[in-house]
Write an enzyme that holds these catalytic residues in place. Sequence first.
Site, PDB file in Angstrom:
ATOM      1  N   SER A  21       0.849  -1.190   0.000  1.00 17.26           N
ATOM      2  CA  SER A  21       0.000   0.000   0.000  1.00 17.26           C
ATOM      3  C   SER A  21       0.885   1.240   0.000  1.00 17.26           C
ATOM      4  O   SER A  21       2.067   1.180   0.378  1.00 17.26           O
ATOM      5  CB  SER A  21      -0.888  -0.001   1.254  1.00 17.26           C
ATOM      6  OG  SER A  21      -1.506   1.262   1.434  1.00 17.26           O
ATOM      7  N   TYR A  23      -1.762  -0.835  10.760  1.00 13.57           N
ATOM      8  CA  TYR A  23      -1.762  -1.200   9.346  1.00 13.57           C
ATOM      9  C   TYR A  23      -0.576  -0.579   8.613  1.00 13.57           C
ATOM     10  O   TYR A  23       0.126  -1.256   7.850  1.00 13.57           O
ATOM     11  CB  TYR A  23      -3.076  -0.763   8.702  1.00 13.57           C
ATOM     12  CG  TYR A  23      -3.227  -1.171   7.254  1.00 13.57           C
ATOM     13  CD1 TYR A  23      -3.395  -2.507   6.906  1.00 13.57           C
ATOM     14  CD2 TYR A  23      -3.214  -0.216   6.238  1.00 13.57           C
ATOM     15  CE1 TYR A  23      -3.545  -2.890   5.576  1.00 13.57           C
ATOM     16  CE2 TYR A  23      -3.364  -0.586   4.909  1.00 13.57           C
ATOM     17  CZ  TYR A  23      -3.532  -1.924   4.583  1.00 13.57           C
ATOM     18  OH  TYR A  23      -3.666  -2.291   3.267  1.00 13.57           O
TER      19      TYR A  23
END
Length: 245
Positions: free
Chosen positions: A136, A149
């Site tokens: 990501s 995360y």
Amino acid sequence: MKLSFSGLRALVTGAGKGIGRDTVKALHASGAKVVAVTRTNADLVSLAKECPGIEPVCVDLGDWEATEKALGGIGPVDLLVNNAAIVIAQPFLEATKEAFDRSFHVNVRSVLQVSQMVAKGMIDRGVAGSIVNVSSIVAYVTFPGLANYCSTKGAMTMLTKAMAMELGPHKIRVNSVNPTVVLTDMGKKVTEDAAEFAKKLKERHPLRKFAEVEDVVNSILFLLSDSSASTSGSGILVDAGYLAS
């Protein structure tokens, strides 16, 4: 993207929904034999109907022992996509041990474990292989409330490089794709629930858009294929220019 993976066997984690599911479908359509791994059996049942002949494996990759049992004898794999991940939204000051451990077990530790199993098989067979880790843009820039995360994706960046360095002599390539918000069903729901934040975030992207699932899948297929034969230890940004702004 017109690519052929005929005669190759691929393993995709997080295959039940979103990016993972569409990656399975694309690989299947391109001639690969696909092992689809996810923790939700209903998703595997419906996926098998869409892609007859796939090999479904239902396991929680956050459980080391269960993963070893489920995938330890999986057989020869030529292509691996580590896509499984969870997002537990917590502000940094409220982050719990349980959420931190669960995030790292699923998002990072499973990549290590599954990749080790697959890479050892590639080395034993003496074949070249390709591994793609789905990361990501939060590996490089953080968003509020996503301390756990973001940390897992930052760790994945260095794990990808370490894997590429050590597996390279065995002709195994390792890369990542790093998308911005992706308009999966879940991504659409999140952007709808936080419409004002999503609007402002989209405006920070030079292309004024989020990523479609197809955009990410095409990058994964490119990295899996011989079209990227000299690419390893790298990450493709599928971020509509976000990190350039």
